[in-house]
Structures are given as structure tokens and as C-alpha cells.
Design a protein around this motif. Sequence first.
Motif, PDB file in Angstrom:
ATOM      1  N   ALA A 102      -7.616  17.747  -5.131  1.00 22.00           N
ATOM      2  CA  ALA A 102      -7.855  17.838  -3.684  1.00 22.00           C
ATOM      3  C   ALA A 102      -7.699  16.471  -3.038  1.00 22.00           C
ATOM      4  O   ALA A 102      -7.153  16.346  -1.933  1.00 22.00           O
ATOM      5  N   ALA A 103      -8.164  15.426  -3.728  1.00 20.20           N
ATOM      6  CA  ALA A 103      -7.986  14.066  -3.210  1.00 20.20           C
ATOM      7  C   ALA A 103      -6.507  13.685  -3.190  1.00 20.20           C
ATOM      8  O   ALA A 103      -6.023  13.073  -2.228  1.00 20.20           O
ATOM      9  N   ARG A 104      -5.782  14.036  -4.246  1.00 18.75           N
ATOM     10  CA  ARG A 104      -4.345  13.737  -4.289  1.00 18.75           C
ATOM     11  C   ARG A 104      -3.603  14.485  -3.181  1.00 18.75           C
ATOM     12  O   ARG A 104      -2.648  13.957  -2.593  1.00 18.75           O
ATOM     13  N   HIS A 105      -4.027  15.705  -2.908  1.00 19.33           N
ATOM     14  CA  HIS A 105      -3.388  16.469  -1.835  1.00 19.33           C
ATOM     15  C   HIS A 105      -3.631  15.801  -0.485  1.00 19.33           C
ATOM     16  O   HIS A 105      -2.709  15.701   0.343  1.00 19.33           O
ATOM     17  N   ALA A 106      -4.857  15.341  -0.251  1.00 20.40           N
ATOM     18  CA  ALA A 106      -5.146  14.622   0.989  1.00 20.40           C
ATOM     19  C   ALA A 106      -4.309  13.351   1.085  1.00 20.40           C
ATOM     20  O   ALA A 106      -3.848  12.975   2.172  1.00 20.40           O
ATOM     21  N   ASP A 107      -4.109  12.689  -0.046  1.00 26.54           N
ATOM     22  CA  ASP A 107      -3.268  11.492  -0.063  1.00 26.54           C
ATOM     23  C   ASP A 107      -1.860  11.816   0.423  1.00 26.54           C
ATOM     24  O   ASP A 107      -1.269  11.062   1.209  1.00 26.54           O
ATOM     25  N   GLY A 108      -1.315  12.927  -0.030  1.00 29.54           N
ATOM     26  CA  GLY A 108       0.006  13.330   0.429  1.00 29.54           C
ATOM     27  C   GLY A 108       0.055  13.610   1.919  1.00 29.54           C
ATOM     28  O   GLY A 108       1.051  13.312   2.589  1.00 29.54           O
ATOM     29  N   LEU A 109      -1.016  14.171   2.449  1.00 32.10           N
ATOM     30  CA  LEU A 109      -1.069  14.441   3.890  1.00 32.10           C
ATOM     31  C   LEU A 109      -1.159  13.146   4.691  1.00 32.10           C
ATOM     32  O   LEU A 109      -0.554  13.029   5.762  1.00 32.10           O
ATOM     33  N   THR A 125     -13.065   7.973  -6.840  1.00 26.81           N
ATOM     34  CA  THR A 125     -11.952   8.913  -6.828  1.00 26.81           C
ATOM     35  C   THR A 125     -10.881   8.471  -5.840  1.00 26.81           C
ATOM     36  O   THR A 125      -9.682   8.650  -6.081  1.00 26.81           O
ATOM     37  N   ALA A 126     -11.291   7.884  -4.742  1.00 31.60           N
ATOM     38  CA  ALA A 126     -10.318   7.368  -3.778  1.00 31.60           C
ATOM     39  C   ALA A 126      -9.442   6.305  -4.428  1.00 31.60           C
ATOM     40  O   ALA A 126      -8.217   6.289  -4.253  1.00 31.60           O
ATOM     41  N   ARG A 127     -10.050   5.412  -5.200  1.00 32.34           N
ATOM     42  CA  ARG A 127      -9.278   4.349  -5.848  1.00 32.34           C
ATOM     43  C   ARG A 127      -8.377   4.909  -6.948  1.00 32.34           C
ATOM     44  O   ARG A 127      -7.317   4.364  -7.233  1.00 32.34           O
ATOM     45  N   ARG A 128      -8.772   5.996  -7.531  1.00 31.10           N
ATOM     46  CA  ARG A 128      -7.947   6.601  -8.581  1.00 31.10           C
ATOM     47  C   ARG A 128      -6.809   7.439  -8.009  1.00 31.10           C
ATOM     48  O   ARG A 128      -5.687   7.396  -8.537  1.00 31.10           O
ATOM     49  N   CYS A 129      -7.069   8.190  -6.948  1.00 27.75           N
ATOM     50  CA  CYS A 129      -6.159   9.263  -6.553  1.00 27.75           C
ATOM     51  C   CYS A 129      -5.417   9.042  -5.240  1.00 27.75           C
ATOM     52  O   CYS A 129      -4.439   9.751  -4.979  1.00 27.75           O
ATOM     53  N   LEU A 130      -5.853   8.124  -4.389  1.00 27.51           N
ATOM     54  CA  LEU A 130      -5.186   7.922  -3.105  1.00 27.51           C
ATOM     55  C   LEU A 130      -4.237   6.730  -3.204  1.00 27.51           C
ATOM     56  O   LEU A 130      -4.600   5.595  -2.941  1.00 27.51           O
ATOM     57  N   SER A 131      -2.999   7.024  -3.567  1.00 28.27           N
ATOM     58  CA  SER A 131      -2.035   5.949  -3.787  1.00 28.27           C
ATOM     59  C   SER A 131      -1.396   5.460  -2.490  1.00 28.27           C
ATOM     60  O   SER A 131      -0.985   4.293  -2.403  1.00 28.27           O
ATOM     61  N   TYR A 132      -1.306   6.318  -1.476  1.00 28.60           N
ATOM     62  CA  TYR A 132      -0.638   5.904  -0.233  1.00 28.60           C
ATOM     63  C   TYR A 132      -1.370   4.749   0.462  1.00 28.60           C
ATOM     64  O   TYR A 132      -0.751   3.704   0.736  1.00 28.60           O
ATOM     65  N   PRO A 133      -2.660   4.861   0.762  1.00 27.87           N
ATOM     66  CA  PRO A 133      -3.310   3.711   1.418  1.00 27.87           C
ATOM     67  C   PRO A 133      -3.351   2.480   0.525  1.00 27.87           C
ATOM     68  O   PRO A 133      -3.318   1.350   1.019  1.00 27.87           O
ATOM     69  N   GLN A 134      -3.386   2.684  -0.802  1.00 25.04           N
ATOM     70  CA  GLN A 134      -3.376   1.527  -1.693  1.00 25.04           C
ATOM     71  C   GLN A 134      -2.007   0.845  -1.711  1.00 25.04           C
ATOM     72  O   GLN A 134      -1.911  -0.375  -1.890  1.00 25.04           O
TER      73      GLN A 134
END
Length: 261
Positions: free
Chosen positions: A177-184, A16-25
Motif C-alpha cells: 500500500a505504501a509502494r502504491h502511494a509512492d507511485g501515485l 516504512t516510508a524510508r523503505r518503500c517510498l522511493s520517489y520522494p527519496q
Amino acid sequence: MKRVAFVLLDGLTAATARRCLSYPQALEEAGLARYAELVAPLPPLSRPAYATLLCGIPPAQSGILHNDDARLCPAPTICSRLRDAGRITAAAAYHWMSELCNIAPFDAARDRLTQAPGMPIAHGLFYSNDAYPDDELFRDAASLCRRFSPDLLLVHSMGIDYAGHCHGADSRAYRDAARHADGLLARWLPIWEKQGYSALVTSDHGMGDDHGHNDNTEATRRVPLWLMGRAWDGLPMPDAQTQLAGLVLQALGLPQESHPA
């Protein structure tokens, strides 16, 4: 002097991190972050995993093997090592972190707002509601960062884990929820970087489709790890969760703690 923001996104599985966390990627693609996937030791439960992340030993060795074991870590934590070295620590985190590092059991009236320079976590804003909003949690961390300029800032959110327990990992709510954390992360990490912080972003365990994470499966055990910032320059990428405590100590200029096999 180097500083570290240790960001723990509770319950985030690597897929899910690889799918939804675009900022660190995005940072990874630009050569500004390094990524690895780690396997959480058994049992993949929160309190045992927190103890591993804090002191570098697996649950079978720490003896903390279930979530109801409310006691201090049996080995020195990164927070106690920093305290002993005269460094400043702060945490915006779930109250089990206070129990593992400072004092157990947690007493909200006494411990929720911690200002105790003699404690391993000297400055703390601890919450005990699993549904505590991640927005508020990151604001808590930002307040601690601004007020105390800690050498180690622990930022521990529960929003992803809570969504997983309510809806399962294969749900829009969990991914959102993962996408929201990515935004934070995108909102706060650049600010902390300007204040001299390098970031470590990881999770304690993953999440299964059946709303839990106590199984021995890839989904519940494989977690992401990103390292961002200059504090990690020259340090090897870890390949086990038990190495993260030592990595943080190295980044902050302290020797690693050795543990008996």
C-alpha cells in the motif's frame, strides 16, 4: 502567488516510508526535497492528529482525544485562516476533515460534494469508506486542482492505514500500500508542480504490528515528512507536528497563529 499541496498518507510509519517510498527519496538525493521525522503527539489516533495538523495544537490542548469526538476544531485551522484571507481551499479527504473544518456531524448527502466558498474548505470531495481506493482519491484531488486552482490542496488517502489495520505493519500488504502511494506521488506531484504547487508529504501517525496505532511506541508515533518545492525556501524544517500548520501558513504568506501555552 505560492500554492501548497498538503499530502497526508494516513497511517504511514517513518520506517516504512524510508523503505518503500522511493520517489520522494529520489528527489531528496537530488537535492530537490528535504526530509525529517516527526513524533506524533499522544494519543496517536487519526481525529486528534488531524486536529493537530490543521490547527497546530496537541490533542491534550485541543480536547479532541478520541476518534468519536465529531466536532469542529476548537481553534482556527489553516483552512479557516486562508478563507479569511480570501484564498481558495480544496480537499480530497476523509470526511473527518469536513467535520473538523466545515460542519459536524458529516451528512454525506449534503457534504460529500462541497461547493461552498464561505466554508473553510470551499471545495471538497469527501469520502467515508476507509477502503476508498487511493487511485480515486488522487483523481479527486486532480479534478479539484484543475477546476479551482486552490491555494491549498489537501490530499488525504487512507489506503496505507486500511492495509495496516487489516494486516499489520509487518506485512506485505501494508508495504505494498505504501509502494502504491509512492507511485501515485510520482504520477501526480510533477503535474501539480508544473501548476505552481510545492508539496508537503507526511502522515498523521504510524502503525503497529498488531494492526493498530494507539500505543506509545516508535512504530506508531514516528512519521515521515518531505518538503518539495520553492514555497519552503528559507523556512526552517519543523521538528514537531504542531509546527506544520504554521509552516503551511508561512509558505502561503500568512502569519502564524499564536496559541496560549
